[in-house]
Design a protein around this motif. Structure first.
Motif, PDB file in Angstrom:
ATOM      1  N   GLN A  86      40.559 -28.659 -73.993  1.00  0.00           N
ATOM      2  CA  GLN A  86      39.103 -28.717 -74.013  1.00  0.00           C
ATOM      3  C   GLN A  86      38.493 -27.321 -73.848  1.00  0.00           C
ATOM      4  OE1 GLN A  86      38.168 -31.505 -70.913  1.00  0.00           O
ATOM      5  NE2 GLN A  86      38.735 -33.302 -72.126  1.00  0.00           N
ATOM      6  N   LEU A  87      39.079 -26.552 -72.942  1.00  0.00           N
ATOM      7  CA  LEU A  87      38.564 -25.197 -72.711  1.00  0.00           C
ATOM      8  C   LEU A  87      38.778 -24.312 -73.937  1.00  0.00           C
ATOM      9  CD1 LEU A  87      39.771 -24.642 -69.031  1.00  0.00           C
ATOM     10  CD2 LEU A  87      37.421 -24.975 -69.809  1.00  0.00           C
ATOM     11  N   ARG A  88      39.943 -24.453 -74.574  1.00  0.00           N
ATOM     12  CA  ARG A  88      40.215 -23.655 -75.764  1.00  0.00           C
ATOM     13  C   ARG A  88      39.278 -24.041 -76.917  1.00  0.00           C
ATOM     14  NH1 ARG A  88      44.549 -20.491 -76.674  1.00  0.00           N
ATOM     15  NH2 ARG A  88      46.024 -20.203 -74.966  1.00  0.00           N
ATOM     16  N   ARG A  89      39.023 -25.336 -77.068  1.00  0.00           N
ATOM     17  CA  ARG A  89      38.097 -25.778 -78.115  1.00  0.00           C
ATOM     18  C   ARG A  89      36.694 -25.226 -77.867  1.00  0.00           C
ATOM     19  NH1 ARG A  89      37.391 -32.119 -78.884  1.00  0.00           N
ATOM     20  NH2 ARG A  89      36.530 -31.821 -76.767  1.00  0.00           N
ATOM     21  N   ALA A  90      36.247 -25.264 -76.611  1.00  0.00           N
ATOM     22  CA  ALA A  90      34.939 -24.718 -76.265  1.00  0.00           C
ATOM     23  C   ALA A  90      34.901 -23.214 -76.510  1.00  0.00           C
ATOM     24  CB  ALA A  90      34.606 -25.023 -74.803  1.00  0.00           C
ATOM     25  N   ARG A  91      36.000 -22.542 -76.226  1.00  0.00           N
ATOM     26  CA  ARG A  91      36.063 -21.091 -76.448  1.00  0.00           C
ATOM     27  C   ARG A  91      36.001 -20.751 -77.935  1.00  0.00           C
ATOM     28  NH1 ARG A  91      40.316 -17.817 -77.726  1.00  0.00           N
ATOM     29  NH2 ARG A  91      40.172 -15.612 -77.127  1.00  0.00           N
ATOM     30  N   MET A  92      36.695 -21.544 -78.759  1.00  0.00           N
ATOM     31  CA  MET A  92      36.659 -21.308 -80.200  1.00  0.00           C
ATOM     32  C   MET A  92      35.255 -21.538 -80.754  1.00  0.00           C
ATOM     33  SD  MET A  92      40.268 -23.080 -81.355  1.00  0.00           S
ATOM     34  CE  MET A  92      39.900 -22.862 -83.093  1.00  0.00           C
TER      35      MET A  92
ATOM     36  N   SER B  84      29.679 -16.419 -71.614  1.00  0.00           N
ATOM     37  CA  SER B  84      30.289 -17.745 -71.672  1.00  0.00           C
ATOM     38  C   SER B  84      31.711 -17.672 -72.198  1.00  0.00           C
ATOM     39  CB  SER B  84      29.442 -18.653 -72.565  1.00  0.00           C
ATOM     40  OG  SER B  84      30.030 -19.930 -72.692  1.00  0.00           O
ATOM     41  N   PHE B  85      31.945 -16.805 -73.176  1.00  0.00           N
ATOM     42  CA  PHE B  85      33.279 -16.648 -73.758  1.00  0.00           C
ATOM     43  C   PHE B  85      34.280 -16.187 -72.701  1.00  0.00           C
ATOM     44  CE2 PHE B  85      36.468 -13.894 -75.668  1.00  0.00           C
ATOM     45  CZ  PHE B  85      36.998 -14.709 -76.653  1.00  0.00           C
ATOM     46  N   TYR B  86      33.899 -15.168 -71.942  1.00  0.00           N
ATOM     47  CA  TYR B  86      34.810 -14.646 -70.924  1.00  0.00           C
ATOM     48  C   TYR B  86      35.021 -15.637 -69.776  1.00  0.00           C
ATOM     49  CZ  TYR B  86      34.757 -10.113 -73.217  1.00  0.00           C
ATOM     50  OH  TYR B  86      34.918  -9.110 -74.128  1.00  0.00           O
ATOM     51  N   THR B  87      33.992 -16.408 -69.447  1.00  0.00           N
ATOM     52  CA  THR B  87      34.136 -17.422 -68.403  1.00  0.00           C
ATOM     53  C   THR B  87      35.145 -18.486 -68.823  1.00  0.00           C
ATOM     54  OG1 THR B  87      31.848 -17.091 -67.656  1.00  0.00           O
ATOM     55  CG2 THR B  87      32.919 -19.161 -67.055  1.00  0.00           C
ATOM     56  N   LEU B  88      35.040 -18.962 -70.067  1.00  0.00           N
ATOM     57  CA  LEU B  88      35.995 -19.948 -70.569  1.00  0.00           C
ATOM     58  C   LEU B  88      37.408 -19.380 -70.630  1.00  0.00           C
ATOM     59  CD1 LEU B  88      33.836 -21.458 -73.454  1.00  0.00           C
ATOM     60  CD2 LEU B  88      34.556 -22.641 -71.382  1.00  0.00           C
ATOM     61  N   GLN B  89      37.500 -18.120 -71.007  1.00  0.00           N
ATOM     62  CA  GLN B  89      38.816 -17.487 -71.083  1.00  0.00           C
ATOM     63  C   GLN B  89      39.467 -17.397 -69.699  1.00  0.00           C
ATOM     64  OE1 GLN B  89      38.726 -13.618 -72.887  1.00  0.00           O
ATOM     65  NE2 GLN B  89      40.862 -13.725 -73.499  1.00  0.00           N
ATOM     66  N   GLU B  90      38.673 -17.095 -68.708  1.00  0.00           N
ATOM     67  CA  GLU B  90      39.201 -17.027 -67.346  1.00  0.00           C
ATOM     68  C   GLU B  90      39.653 -18.402 -66.864  1.00  0.00           C
ATOM     69  OE1 GLU B  90      36.174 -15.334 -64.943  1.00  0.00           O
ATOM     70  OE2 GLU B  90      36.407 -13.305 -65.746  1.00  0.00           O
ATOM     71  N   GLN B  91      38.887 -19.446 -67.252  1.00  0.00           N
ATOM     72  CA  GLN B  91      39.214 -20.787 -66.788  1.00  0.00           C
ATOM     73  C   GLN B  91      40.548 -21.268 -67.342  1.00  0.00           C
ATOM     74  OE1 GLN B  91      35.563 -22.856 -67.923  1.00  0.00           O
ATOM     75  NE2 GLN B  91      35.076 -23.147 -65.764  1.00  0.00           N
ATOM     76  N   TYR B  92      40.766 -21.107 -68.644  1.00  0.00           N
ATOM     77  CA  TYR B  92      42.035 -21.615 -69.151  1.00  0.00           C
ATOM     78  C   TYR B  92      43.185 -20.670 -68.843  1.00  0.00           C
ATOM     79  CZ  TYR B  92      42.112 -18.764 -73.491  1.00  0.00           C
ATOM     80  OH  TYR B  92      42.157 -17.752 -74.409  1.00  0.00           O
ATOM     81  N   SER B  93      42.892 -19.402 -68.547  1.00  0.00           N
ATOM     82  CA  SER B  93      43.955 -18.492 -68.108  1.00  0.00           C
ATOM     83  C   SER B  93      44.488 -18.919 -66.740  1.00  0.00           C
ATOM     84  CB  SER B  93      43.424 -17.060 -68.048  1.00  0.00           C
ATOM     85  OG  SER B  93      43.151 -16.571 -69.345  1.00  0.00           O
TER      86      SER B  93
END
Length: 441
Positions: free
Chosen positions: A52-58, A391-400
């Motif tokens: 879900q996080l990766r889809r939101a990031r894309m 928002s992009f960096y926040t999502l990246q941190e979450q799935y990392s």
């Protein structure tokens, strides 16, 4: 009592050795991939959330790219509009650098000595404005609305066209039949009422004359009036529209007609201009981009990326028949200045030039308003870019946090697994007895 046979010991050893090898291989894979899991089965909950996080990031990445491209386009547009605004009205250090300056100098030149040069100056500045309005961003024209592939403005015989349509398009005012739902009535080429005629009478070419006064005139002095097929004068109202109860006749001395084909063409051209001026092209920049229950896009959820040149320069004509776009007004001013060069002003020329100068002032103010609105939209896009980036960096941190391993733990686990595997190999040397085959080798 359980007896430990050689076969049982060997089977147990091989099983434990293979488990040590699998553990070592998994530890090595974790260290190399730097991921907590490499398949959905390893951690279904974390894998689902990570997906879900990766889809939101894309999606955010796509919105960022679209927003960035639109922002660059608007930047290019604002730059072009700023230069046009300077050519129209802004004081920038040169007396003849703006349309307003040149127009005022023409008005303040009573003898006409400089009008020829000023006329050329007006024309040159207006041509330069059109060149700026044809600016491109990449391979697309900025001010072509939703059609960025074709040049928006063209000048043909000193007439301005927008995407192939004359910007001065207008529907001629024609006389109507008040007794027939205000429909246009047809006439023949001579201006006589004819149900099968192919022409309309232009309303500005006729005037109403009092019926009583007309009837009291000597027939030799009577002007030409609109007549029906029987030759009887047709009664009209004060506006020149046919009305059986009217008290006027239609004076057709200077009658002008327009063909039905030309009339319909003008209607279509004006309708096209109105459509193009309101043409929109919505893109998804992260504002929601949703449709209503009818399947129509909710405009507030998207961003209109279309920049229409007509919005800035104007189109059509006003109630006086004068153009409502800056280029055509300036061309008309230039023609008047050229006509009145090397001689004092006539009252008619001066009044016409003065009125057009006032209209140029009004349309210049409208241009400046649209320019400010576009600049504000550019600022909105810039702010949205910053939000999307965050928002992009926040999502990246979450799935990392879900997927990435602690490398210190991963390396420690790998070294420990390798130690266990090597130990298992050494244990094997002590429990595996040598056979006759070993001696034979």
């Amino acid at each position: 009592m359980i007896r430990a046979t050689t076969g049982g010991v060997l089977r147990g050893y091989r099983s434990n050795l293979m488990n040590s090898f699998i553990t070592l291989n998994n530890a090595r894979k974790t260290m190399l991939t730097q991921r907590n899991f490499n398949s959905y089965a390893e951690d279904p909950a974390a894998a689902s959330k990570s997906f879900q996080l990766r889809r939101a990031r894309m999606a955010t990445q796509s919105q960022y790219n679209i927003c960035d491209d639109t922002y660059r386009k608007y930047q290019q547009g604002v730059s072009a509009l700023q230069s046009v605004n300077q050519m129209i009205a802004t004081e920038n250090g040169s007396e003849l650098a703006t349309l307003k300056d040149a127009a005022l100098r023409v008005l303040n030149d009573p003898s006409g000595d400089a009008r020829a040069a000023l006329s050329k100056t007006l024309s040159q500045i207006s041509d330069t404005i059109i060149q700026s309005m044809n600016t491109k961003y990449g391979d697309n024209f900025v001010f072509a609305g939703a059609d960025g592939q074709n040049v928006p403005f063209e000048i043909v015989d000193n007439k301005l066209y927008y995407r192939g349509i004359p910007v001065d398009a207008q529907v001629p005012k024609v006389t109507l039949d008040a007794g027939n739902n205000n429909a246009q009535y047809t006439v023949d080429a001579a201006g006589n009422i004819d149900p099968n005629g192919q022409y309309y009478i232009q309303a500005d070419s006729v005037s109403a004359i009092d019926a009583a006064e007309f009837d009291a005139m000597d027939p030799a002095d009577q002007p030409q009036v609109l007549r029906d097929a029987s030759g009887a004068a047709v009664k009209v109202d004060a506006d020149g529209n046919i009305d059986p109860n009217g008290a006027f006749y239609l004076n057709t001395t200077n009658l002008k007609t327009v063909s039905q084909e030309d009339y319909e063409t003008c209607q279509k051209d004006l309708a096209k201009l109105e459509y193009l001026a309101d043409e929109k092209y919505f893109v998804d920049i992260g504002l929601g981009f949703k449709e209503n229950i009818k399947g129509e896009l909710i405009e507030a959820s998207g961003f209109n990326a279309a920049l229409n040149g007509l919005t800035y320069l104007g189109y059509g004509v006003d109630e006086d028949g004068d153009p409502k776009n800056i280029y055509s007004i300036v061309q008309k001013l230039s023609d008047i200045a050229a006509r009145a060069q090397d001689r004092p002003w006539t009252e008619a020329d001066y009044n016409e030039f003065y009125e057009l100068t006032g209209k140029l002032e009004d349309h210049s103010s409208e241009f400046n308003t649209q320019f400010i609105n576009t600049d504000a939209s550019t600022t909105k896009l810039k702010n949205n870019l910053e939000l999307l980036e965050e928002s992009f960096y926040t999502l990246q941190e979450q799935y990392s946090e879900l997927e990435d391993v602690d490398m210190a733990d991963a390396i420690t686990s790998f070294i420990w697994a390798q130690y266990c595997y090597n130990a298992a190999l050494k244990v094997g040397n002590s429990i595996l007895s040598e056979s006759l085959i070993d001696y034979l080798n």
